[in-house]
Design a protein around this motif. Structure first.
Motif, PDB file in Angstrom:
ATOM      1  N   LEU A 237       0.808  -1.214   0.000  1.00 54.62           N
ATOM      2  CA  LEU A 237       0.000   0.000   0.000  1.00 54.62           C
ATOM      3  C   LEU A 237       0.844   1.268   0.000  1.00 54.62           C
ATOM      4  O   LEU A 237       0.447   2.288  -0.577  1.00 54.62           O
ATOM      5  CB  LEU A 237      -0.944  -0.004   1.213  1.00 54.62           C
ATOM      6  CG  LEU A 237      -1.981  -1.129   1.234  1.00 54.62           C
ATOM      7  CD1 LEU A 237      -2.888  -1.005   2.456  1.00 54.62           C
ATOM      8  CD2 LEU A 237      -2.813  -1.127  -0.038  1.00 54.62           C
ATOM      9  N   ASP A 238       2.003   1.226   0.646  1.00 60.53           N
ATOM     10  CA  ASP A 238       2.868   2.417   0.687  1.00 60.53           C
ATOM     11  C   ASP A 238       3.548   2.664  -0.652  1.00 60.53           C
ATOM     12  O   ASP A 238       4.022   3.775  -0.913  1.00 60.53           O
ATOM     13  CB  ASP A 238       3.924   2.267   1.786  1.00 60.53           C
ATOM     14  CG  ASP A 238       3.314   2.277   3.176  1.00 60.53           C
ATOM     15  OD1 ASP A 238       2.223   2.875   3.334  1.00 60.53           O
ATOM     16  OD2 ASP A 238       3.908   1.674   4.089  1.00 60.53           O
ATOM     17  N   ARG A 239       3.609   1.627  -1.506  1.00 62.53           N
ATOM     18  CA  ARG A 239       4.301   1.768  -2.795  1.00 62.53           C
ATOM     19  C   ARG A 239       3.356   2.173  -3.921  1.00 62.53           C
ATOM     20  O   ARG A 239       3.764   2.802  -4.898  1.00 62.53           O
ATOM     21  CB  ARG A 239       4.978   0.438  -3.130  1.00 62.53           C
ATOM     22  CG  ARG A 239       5.834   0.484  -4.393  1.00 62.53           C
ATOM     23  CD  ARG A 239       6.477  -0.865  -4.680  1.00 62.53           C
ATOM     24  NE  ARG A 239       5.494  -1.882  -5.062  1.00 62.53           N
ATOM     25  CZ  ARG A 239       5.145  -2.907  -4.316  1.00 62.53           C
ATOM     26  NH1 ARG A 239       5.685  -3.067  -3.128  1.00 62.53           N
ATOM     27  NH2 ARG A 239       4.258  -3.792  -4.732  1.00 62.53           N
ATOM     28  N   LEU A 240       2.086   1.815  -3.813  1.00 58.15           N
ATOM     29  CA  LEU A 240       1.137   2.099  -4.883  1.00 58.15           C
ATOM     30  C   LEU A 240       0.848   3.587  -4.994  1.00 58.15           C
ATOM     31  O   LEU A 240       0.625   4.271  -3.994  1.00 58.15           O
ATOM     32  CB  LEU A 240      -0.180   1.346  -4.615  1.00 58.15           C
ATOM     33  CG  LEU A 240      -0.120  -0.183  -4.727  1.00 58.15           C
ATOM     34  CD1 LEU A 240      -1.417  -0.801  -4.217  1.00 58.15           C
ATOM     35  CD2 LEU A 240       0.130  -0.601  -6.167  1.00 58.15           C
ATOM     36  N   ASN A 241       0.852   4.081  -6.228  1.00 61.23           N
ATOM     37  CA  ASN A 241       0.540   5.492  -6.482  1.00 61.23           C
ATOM     38  C   ASN A 241       0.064   5.662  -7.918  1.00 61.23           C
ATOM     39  O   ASN A 241       0.009   4.699  -8.697  1.00 61.23           O
ATOM     40  CB  ASN A 241       1.761   6.388  -6.206  1.00 61.23           C
ATOM     41  CG  ASN A 241       2.989   5.953  -7.000  1.00 61.23           C
ATOM     42  OD1 ASN A 241       2.903   5.666  -8.199  1.00 61.23           O
ATOM     43  ND2 ASN A 241       4.136   5.881  -6.337  1.00 61.23           N
ATOM     44  N   GLY A 242      -0.284   6.878  -8.289  1.00 56.81           N
ATOM     45  CA  GLY A 242      -0.799   7.154  -9.625  1.00 56.81           C
ATOM     46  C   GLY A 242       0.185   6.845 -10.731  1.00 56.81           C
ATOM     47  O   GLY A 242      -0.200   6.334 -11.791  1.00 56.81           O
ATOM     48  N   GLU A 243       1.440   7.132 -10.524  1.00 58.95           N
ATOM     49  CA  GLU A 243       2.447   6.877 -11.564  1.00 58.95           C
ATOM     50  C   GLU A 243       2.588   5.386 -11.838  1.00 58.95           C
ATOM     51  O   GLU A 243       2.716   4.961 -12.995  1.00 58.95           O
ATOM     52  CB  GLU A 243       3.792   7.467 -11.138  1.00 58.95           C
ATOM     53  CG  GLU A 243       3.811   8.989 -11.104  1.00 58.95           C
ATOM     54  CD  GLU A 243       5.181   9.520 -10.707  1.00 58.95           C
ATOM     55  OE1 GLU A 243       6.097   8.684 -10.480  1.00 58.95           O
ATOM     56  OE2 GLU A 243       5.332  10.750 -10.616  1.00 58.95           O
ATOM     57  N   LEU A 244       2.549   4.583 -10.779  1.00 58.87           N
ATOM     58  CA  LEU A 244       2.644   3.131 -10.965  1.00 58.87           C
ATOM     59  C   LEU A 244       1.431   2.608 -11.734  1.00 58.87           C
ATOM     60  O   LEU A 244       1.571   1.746 -12.606  1.00 58.87           O
ATOM     61  CB  LEU A 244       2.775   2.465  -9.599  1.00 58.87           C
ATOM     62  CG  LEU A 244       3.022   0.948  -9.593  1.00 58.87           C
ATOM     63  CD1 LEU A 244       3.957   0.569  -8.449  1.00 58.87           C
ATOM     64  CD2 LEU A 244       1.713   0.165  -9.462  1.00 58.87           C
ATOM     65  N   LEU A 245       0.239   3.149 -11.413  1.00 57.18           N
ATOM     66  CA  LEU A 245      -0.966   2.722 -12.133  1.00 57.18           C
ATOM     67  C   LEU A 245      -0.889   3.091 -13.612  1.00 57.18           C
ATOM     68  O   LEU A 245      -1.290   2.303 -14.474  1.00 57.18           O
ATOM     69  CB  LEU A 245      -2.207   3.357 -11.500  1.00 57.18           C
ATOM     70  CG  LEU A 245      -2.570   2.904 -10.081  1.00 57.18           C
ATOM     71  CD1 LEU A 245      -3.871   3.557  -9.633  1.00 57.18           C
ATOM     72  CD2 LEU A 245      -2.686   1.390  -9.998  1.00 57.18           C
ATOM     73  N   GLU A 246      -0.391   4.275 -13.927  1.00 52.66           N
ATOM     74  CA  GLU A 246      -0.243   4.691 -15.328  1.00 52.66           C
ATOM     75  C   GLU A 246       0.704   3.755 -16.073  1.00 52.66           C
ATOM     76  O   GLU A 246       0.435   3.365 -17.217  1.00 52.66           O
ATOM     77  CB  GLU A 246       0.272   6.124 -15.400  1.00 52.66           C
ATOM     78  CG  GLU A 246      -0.761   7.176 -15.018  1.00 52.66           C
ATOM     79  CD  GLU A 246      -0.204   8.588 -15.129  1.00 52.66           C
ATOM     80  OE1 GLU A 246       0.928   8.738 -15.645  1.00 52.66           O
ATOM     81  OE2 GLU A 246      -0.889   9.525 -14.704  1.00 52.66           O
ATOM     82  N   GLU A 247       1.795   3.402 -15.427  1.00 50.05           N
ATOM     83  CA  GLU A 247       2.760   2.493 -16.049  1.00 50.05           C
ATOM     84  C   GLU A 247       2.134   1.120 -16.294  1.00 50.05           C
ATOM     85  O   GLU A 247       2.313   0.515 -17.365  1.00 50.05           O
ATOM     86  CB  GLU A 247       3.989   2.367 -15.147  1.00 50.05           C
ATOM     87  CG  GLU A 247       5.108   1.512 -15.735  1.00 50.05           C
ATOM     88  CD  GLU A 247       6.295   1.390 -14.797  1.00 50.05           C
ATOM     89  OE1 GLU A 247       7.156   0.510 -15.052  1.00 50.05           O
ATOM     90  OE2 GLU A 247       6.371   2.157 -13.807  1.00 50.05           O
TER      91      GLU A 247
END
Length: 503
Positions: A237-247
């Protein structure tokens, strides 16, 4: 085949549509045109003759009635168009005034590399949020304006985004749906809000022992892609963010892995609206599905308490092996089961194998039910149960005994006929729902490249024999065991002890 409908045996969401004869209403002008010498419509209240009333069968002047629906409406044929970039658009017309449209993507948790664990779980929660073209507030208002309903779901192999509204709003539905999937903004505050909700959801999973165990036995029973968690690990949960989702979306949401499916929409209309919105998606070759291998295994988590929850499972073939996947579905219906308390009223489900032979005979068993989890190339079939801790070892032995009895030929023709009828009824009732119909179209095309006729599924069910059930169950329980236990597990026998019951 018919993976959506067959996997929802307990979620009968059939929609009953009836053709009602149009009501006739006399306008005030028509009433005024009646001769004054004619007794009034309500003269009978004062003792007048009721014979002066105008017959309800008399056609109204200047009013034309729409043609009634035929007694039998032939279902329209499914039409599929593949765009130059590989995206498929499929639709099937229906007389229903509403339409259901979904975008289905061949992307689930099996496509998550360790760095992306939890991405599909978060994507599911980020569905229909702010886009590059709309704020979340505007998106919600536009959906409300057309009386629409939206939903999104993520599984191990596929994701779905759906919208449901009156078919007069098809252009608006398609535009909102595609904008939400293609152009998510992933605003930091929205992502953080959903991550907080995910943390609560993960904590709540432990309060659902059956759901927790079914998730755990996938990780224990498989090596490879299917062992990846469906729910985001708390450590991710601490690693997930918008940039990771876009990738992740850039890598997996490609045209060749998408199907736009609709129920209740003219194909040419859907094509005209959708093609300009998706034709620029990159034409990337479809990724090979990551490998998974069934190995069997053991999972146990001691939390104490007054109950022991357990699951015993084995590998079964996936949907690409049509007959055996259907056999597993019928076997699940035959075994049946449920809880010791029937919320559906007296007698519900009491005809099933596990209900009659376990729940009715042993009051220490609080729940005992068969389950399946079937994917494209593999799947799991097993029995979940719950009992008091001191009876746990006996309850597990009972589950093993019932599977061995089915494999030993103790099922009779009456049991099989009832299970086959229940399976067909479940599938057909589910397919009365336009949302499930659209979902079934999308998921079958992702799996097979086409939608197989429902008659073919029903024929496969009808052709099953007692020997098929016996041979299939014998083959299944000869494979390595996958075992899970949760709650007070101190009295649960060892993995080798339970495995030896089947061999």
């Amino acid at each position: 085949m018919y993976r959506t409908a067959a996997s929802r045996a307990k979620a009968l969401k059939g929609v009953l549509t009836r053709s009602l004869r149009p009501a006739r209403y006399a306008s005030s002008s028509a009433a005024a045109a009646t001769s004054s010498s004619t007794p009034g419509y309500l003269s009978w209240l004062g003792g007048g003759s009721s014979s002066s009333l105008t017959s309800l069968d008399m056609p109204l002047q200047g009013v034309s009635l729409p043609p009634p629906l035929a007694d039998k409406v032939e279902p329209s044929k499914l039409q599929i168009t593949t765009l130059p970039n590989g995206l498929k658009i499929a639709s099937e017309m229906s007389p229903n005034p509403a339409a259901s449209i979904g975008l289905y993507v061949d992307c689930g948790s099996i496509y998550e590399a360790p760095y992306f664990h939890g991405a599909t779980h978060l994507l599911e929660r980020m569905a229909f949020k702010s886009t590059l073209n709309r704020t979340h507030f505007r998106l919600v208002r536009e959906i409300e304006a057309i009386g629409g309903n939206t939903s999104a779901s993520a599984s191990r192999e596929q994701m779905s985004y759906t919208i449901d509204a009156l078919k007069t709003y098809v252009p608006e539905m398609v535009e909102v749906l595609i904008d939400s999937v293609r152009n998510p903004a992933f605003l930091d505050w929205e992502v953080n809000e959903e991550l907080r909700k995910m943390k609560v959801e993960i904590a709540e999973l432990a309060k659902n022992p059956m759901g927790f165990l079914l998730e755990a036995i996938h990780s224990a029973g498989y090596s490879g892609a299917l062992a990846s968690p469906l729910y985001a690990p708390e450590s991710a949960l601490d690693r997930l963010n918008g940039e990771l989702l876009e990738e992740f979306m850039t890598e997996n949401f490609t045209a060749a892995r998408m199907v736009l499916a609709a129920s209740g929409v003219e194909h040419e209309e859907l094509l005209k609206v959708a093609e300009p919105l998706v034709s620029d998606l990159p034409n990337v070759p479809r990724q090979v599905e990551p490998k998974s291998q069934y190995v069997g295994g053991d999972f146990r988590q001691h939390t104490g308490g007054e109950a022991t929850h357990f699951a015993v499972a084995f590998e079964v073939p996936g949907w690409n092996n049509e007959k055996e996947a259907v056999t597993a579905t019928v076997l699940q219906m035959l075994m049946g089961g449920g809880g010791s308390f029937s919320a559906g009223g007296p007698g519900k489900g009491m005809h099933s194998w596990l209900y009659r032979r376990v729940l009715n005979e042993y009051q220490q068993v609080q729940s005992c039910t068969a389950f399946t989890s079937i994917f494209n190339n593999t799947g799991l079939f097993g029995i979940y149960g719950c009992s008091s801790p001191e009876f746990a070892a006996t309850a597990i032995e009972l589950a093993a005994k019932e599977l061995k009895d089915v494999a030993g030929g103790k099922v009779n023709q009456q049991h099989l006929d009832r299970a086959k009828a229940a399976t067909k009824s479940s599938v057909l009732m589910n397919l009365e729902s336009r949302m499930i119909e659209a979902e079934d179209i999308g998921r079958q095309i992702l799996t097979y490249g086409e939608r197989k006729p429902v008659d073919q599924f029903l024929k496969t069910v009808d052709q099953l024999t007692l020997k098929d059930i016996t041979d299939f169950t014998s083959k299944v329980i000869s494979k390595p065991l996958t075992m899970g236990a949760f709650g007070d597990v101190l009295t649960v026998p060892s993995y080798d002890t339970i495995s030896s019951k089947f061999h």
